[in-house]
Write a protein that holds these residues in place. Structure first.
Motif, mmCIF file in Angstrom:
data_model
loop_
_atom_site.group_PDB
_atom_site.id
_atom_site.type_symbol
_atom_site.label_atom_id
_atom_site.label_comp_id
_atom_site.label_asym_id
_atom_site.label_seq_id
_atom_site.Cartn_x
_atom_site.Cartn_y
_atom_site.Cartn_z
ATOM 1 N N HIS A 31 0.798 -1.021 0.211
ATOM 2 C CA HIS A 31 -0.095 -0.065 -0.122
ATOM 3 C C HIS A 31 0.964 1.272 0.650
ATOM 4 N N SER A 62 -8.123 9.053 -2.017
ATOM 5 C CA SER A 62 -8.762 9.195 -3.288
ATOM 6 C C SER A 62 -7.411 10.201 -4.694
ATOM 7 N N ARG A 120 -5.787 0.138 -8.042
ATOM 8 C CA ARG A 120 -6.867 -0.246 -6.837
ATOM 9 C C ARG A 120 -7.499 -1.367 -6.404
ATOM 10 N N GLY A 156 -9.302 -0.983 -2.600
ATOM 11 C CA GLY A 156 -9.527 0.480 -2.128
ATOM 12 C C GLY A 156 -8.764 0.883 -2.412
ATOM 13 N N ARG A 157 -7.700 0.765 -1.683
ATOM 14 C CA ARG A 157 -6.921 1.905 -1.809
ATOM 15 C C ARG A 157 -5.657 1.656 -3.160
ATOM 16 N N TYR A 158 -4.725 2.296 -3.768
ATOM 17 C CA TYR A 158 -3.216 2.179 -4.022
ATOM 18 C C TYR A 158 -2.480 1.499 -3.715
ATOM 19 N N GLY A 210 -12.436 3.738 -5.119
ATOM 20 C CA GLY A 210 -11.852 4.300 -4.786
ATOM 21 C C GLY A 210 -11.982 3.927 -2.791
ATOM 22 N N TYR A 259 -12.115 2.408 0.482
ATOM 23 C CA TYR A 259 -11.803 1.464 1.705
ATOM 24 C C TYR A 259 -11.786 1.335 3.517
#
Length: 344
Positions: free
Chosen positions: A178, A185, A265, A269-271, A289, A291
């Motif tokens: 992560h 976002s 993501r 949902g997170r990069y 996005g 998380y």
């Protein structure tokens, strides 16, 4: 500050990695003269306490723990996107005999974990994914813990200092797993760890731990010369004997089928940065996005894939030095890195 990196025998930190870090791994790094970490992310408060107790039973040396900062809930805002993403994931779930998980939001028992760490403090507490109430930081410090934040740019480093942090972990785009960018976002930066350290060094007097792409002693030296007081290693430890990463993940780090990495993501949902496998690429442009909602959607798929040894559906977190990862005891991996550093 309650902890000085200069007291370490070697300026090397074993990065906390949710899904890979274990008490055995953290203790091995601390015993070898570095600073080991356990990861509290996705664990209950009771499980966190148990891992702290286990680590203490394995080493008398200092070690740290990392918590995920609670994020802004986007479950309702992105409900339609989450439903559409479930349709993207469904064929992959069916392939491994699983179902897409229900998206949901929670704070990962954040406040309970803070209270537990204040009641029974350890040497170091770090936070990833953003700001924490200044009062919580002050209470942790009064209890005897040094507090650090993962940051990805100069602005985040300044904010960490304003909140009362004792140090920062400067994470580059070449770090696996992560991205620690403070906004759920925002697009993460594209600077490597050396560049991030160089950009942060002039704006804060706080000690810096450089993190990202470390595969050799030469990489450690470059981060130290850029202004870091210590350097974090993560991907090198994913394949360690003490790591709890799935066997298929450990194998994939040196598998020619996965030569490239991507930042997407897809899984939470997170990069996050990982080897570009089938599922990561399928969700690269589709995952919303949200998380940790997406994490819970993909968790059953990843668990089933791990049981089957199917690396194509796993979150294959990997930094740019992943080809140097080997299946050895952590102490042996650490000793090799220290030997290389001495020769630079």
């Amino acid at each position: 500050m309650h902890f000085e990196f200069s007291t370490l025998q070697h300026p090397i930190v074993g990065a906390p990695m949710a899904g890979a870090s274990t008490p055995e791994l953290a203790a091995a790094i601390s015993e070898a003269g570095g600073l080991g970490f356990i990861a509290a992310g996705y664990k209950s408060t009771d499980a966190m306490r148990s891992e702290i107790e286990r680590t203490r039973s394995l080493t008398t040396k200092p070690f740290g723990i990392n918590l995920f900062t609670p994020q802004r809930q986007r479950s309702a805002e992105l409900a339609d996107d989450l439903q559409q993403y479930a349709e993207v994931l469904a064929p992959f779930a069916a392939r491994v005999g699983a179902e897409v998980g229900e998206p949901r939001f929670n704070d990962d028992e954040f406040e309970q974990k803070i209270e537990a760490l204040i009641a029974d403090p350890i040497a170091i507490v770090t936070f990833t994914f953003g700001a924490v109430a200044a009062d919580s930081i002050a209470r942790l410090r009064r209890a005897g813990s040094a507090v650090g934040f993962t940051v990805t740019n100069a602005s985040e480093a300044r904010n960490a200092e304003r909140l009362g942090a004792d140090f920062v972990i400067a994470q580059g785009a070449n770090a696996g797993g992560h991205r620690g960018v403070w906004s759920v976002s925002a697009e993460p930066n594209s600077k490597n760890a050396v560049d991030v350290v160089r950009r942060i060094r002039p704006v804060t007097e706080l000690p810096i731990v450089g993190a990202g792409g470390v595969g050799s002693g030469t990489d450690v030296r470059a981060l130290l010369e850029a202004g870091a007081q210590a350097v974090a290693i993560g991907t090198l430890l994913v394949a360690a004997d003490e790591s709890s990463s799935p066997e298929a993940h450990k194998d994939a780090l040196t598998d020619e089928r996965y030569p490239d990495a991507a930042v997407a993501r897809t899984f939470s949902g997170r990069y996050a940065r990982g080897l570009a496998n089938e599922l990561m690429l399928a969700g690269e442009s589709e995952a919303p996005g949200a998380y940790p909602d997406v994490h819970y959607m993909t968790a059953p798929i990843r668990k089933a894939a791990a049981r089957r040894g199917d690396a194509s559906l796993l979150a294959l977190w990997a930094g740019s030095g992943h080809r140097n990862a080997v299946r050895n005891p952590a102490a042996q991996i650490f000793a090799k890195l220290v030997g290389e550093l001495a020769q630079t």
